[in-house]
Design a protein around this motif. Sequence first.
Motif, PDB file in Angstrom:
ATOM      1  N   ILE A  18      30.159  39.311  66.701  1.00  0.00           N
ATOM      2  CA  ILE A  18      29.957  37.936  67.188  1.00  0.00           C
ATOM      3  C   ILE A  18      28.590  37.405  66.762  1.00  0.00           C
ATOM      4  O   ILE A  18      28.344  36.204  66.823  1.00  0.00           O
ATOM      5  N   ASP A  55      33.421  43.100  72.305  1.00  0.00           N
ATOM      6  CA  ASP A  55      32.505  42.116  71.711  1.00  0.00           C
ATOM      7  C   ASP A  55      31.241  42.851  71.267  1.00  0.00           C
ATOM      8  O   ASP A  55      30.619  43.555  72.065  1.00  0.00           O
ATOM      9  N   PHE A  98      29.458  43.755  76.803  1.00  0.00           N
ATOM     10  CA  PHE A  98      28.934  43.404  75.482  1.00  0.00           C
ATOM     11  C   PHE A  98      28.206  44.614  74.897  1.00  0.00           C
ATOM     12  O   PHE A  98      27.478  45.307  75.614  1.00  0.00           O
ATOM     13  N   SER A 111      25.913  34.047  78.974  1.00  0.00           N
ATOM     14  CA  SER A 111      27.196  33.725  79.603  1.00  0.00           C
ATOM     15  C   SER A 111      27.685  34.817  80.554  1.00  0.00           C
ATOM     16  O   SER A 111      28.631  34.608  81.312  1.00  0.00           O
ATOM     17  N   SER A 163      24.489  32.986  68.870  1.00  0.00           N
ATOM     18  CA  SER A 163      25.690  33.487  69.546  1.00  0.00           C
ATOM     19  C   SER A 163      25.399  34.769  70.331  1.00  0.00           C
ATOM     20  O   SER A 163      26.025  35.020  71.360  1.00  0.00           O
ATOM     21  N   LYS A 202      25.866  34.820  74.300  1.00  0.00           N
ATOM     22  CA  LYS A 202      26.744  35.827  74.906  1.00  0.00           C
ATOM     23  C   LYS A 202      26.074  36.429  76.142  1.00  0.00           C
ATOM     24  O   LYS A 202      26.698  36.537  77.206  1.00  0.00           O
TER      25      LYS A 202
END
Lengths: 288, 256
Positions: free
Chosen positions: A232, A209, A185, A50, A43, A47
């Motif tokens: 996350i 996040d 992030f 993305s 994840s 992240k």
Amino acid sequence: MTLFDKMMTLDRRWIFLFLAVVCFITYYGKFQIPIPVNSEVRSVYNKIESLPEGSIVFLGIDYDPSSQAELHPMTYAIMEHCFRRKLGVLTAALSQNGPGMAEQVFMDVVDSMKLPREYNGVEYPARDIVKGVDYVFLGYKPYFSLIILGMGQNFRIPFPADYYGTPLDSIPMMQGVNNYDQVAFVCDLTSGNIADAWISYGQSRFNFDMALGLTGVMAADYYPFLNSGQLIGIMGGLFGAAQYEQLADNAGLAKDGMRVQVFAHLVIILFIIIANVGFFMSRRKQGN
Amino acid sequence: MDLTTFLWTTFGIYLTISIFSFLYKDNPFYKFTEHLFVGVSAGYFVIILWHNSLAPNLFNKIITDHVWLYFVPGIAGLMMFTRFSKKYSWISRWPLAAYIGISAGLAIPLEMSARVNRQLYASMANISWDNFWGPGFLNTTAGFSDIIVLVGALAGLIYFFFSKAHTGTFGAIAKLGLWILMIGFGTSFGFTVMARISLFINRIQSMETWRVASFNTANEHYSMIFPLAFYGILLLVLAYAIVQFIKFMKERASAA
């Protein structure tokens, strides 16, 4: 003295020696072992994958040389991943020996970026990474809890200038970047209770996040925060770093060390079994 | 790698071996390295603190920017040093009281939210039965994990409930709580073993880099000092091992 008694009185230095020999042999035996990837590491990788080009990733390099064995490989892998994906990297070191760690990573990764590479079948051309444009290093300030809170208001409050003395207002990457709202992030790589401060004073207060890269000793304690959605992802110890290297297709020191880990663990398990057999057999003998 | 870098790296390898020599027994090499580490860490910290905190956040504000308000935290900081005097140590309580008050005020609501409320919500989450089938089956944040969290949290809490005797069904649940705790400690132990081995692996990698550098004649800065330093360290380690072995044999002979 029976064999079991000998087991119970075995000098621990023989165990150290045996373990060291096994570690050296497996290190120089250049074979590969499979590295399964956990969802909590995937994840973190997903992240970063993305994020759209130009997004800002905050990397907290909050560890000292004593933890570099586990956390340095993570920092290398994540930072190179961010640069290859053309993300801006904003960094601070909230541990007093962190600036040295951060500068070493910047120096090596910037050099690595000068070469074209292929990761996961994608060709990445060579790139010149420019300080202030592609990355900003804010440096170190004491009292990490207050710094984390301060950065939530404005990065310029705790860090009016970056580590090299350049005012943040005159740094191109920092134009329009005021606080965590402009950061896509946050990933904190830490070996101490700075992780707690990031959760309590950072994520809970500003709701961004966040993922943690932790030393093995700490990792198990932070899984509840993964379950509650406060994190996350988690990368725990050298195995976490190796998984990230595996996902990023960028083999480094962590993957290189995993075969040693496997055999060292087998030796330790073997000694635990031997010691337990010795203990129970001696106890049975005493009982008789 | 140039000569200066190589010599510093060689010194680093010497320090690594000195530290590991403690696994055999305490010795002067280990002692020297330990003291060096403590001294260097303290000195480095003072310099970092000065350049990153005291100079830009206090002295420059007063001397260069003439923001006189910064005298207040400056004086509060100086008041802390009165702890060294028996007569005036009470003065340090004032800045300390302010510091603790501010810290507690900041920490209590945020810690309560992050560590208690959010964890409670997570324990009370709806169990999504769909996750028991398909890819979410063994996910750490879904499927069976939800059940384990729920059962584990309840059993763990019951284990720490001491107002009722741990007998019967209640005792069985408390026992389950104990097992859950033991599994948690076991996980921590496993991670800790990995962490300790990682440190050793890192040192092996570092030594290997140094060994390769010692004999890399293609290096433009290559010097005869490189292999000499390598063999020097090797000789030192061997000499130490031989001396210790002779001592060990003598002790064994005298004990017999």
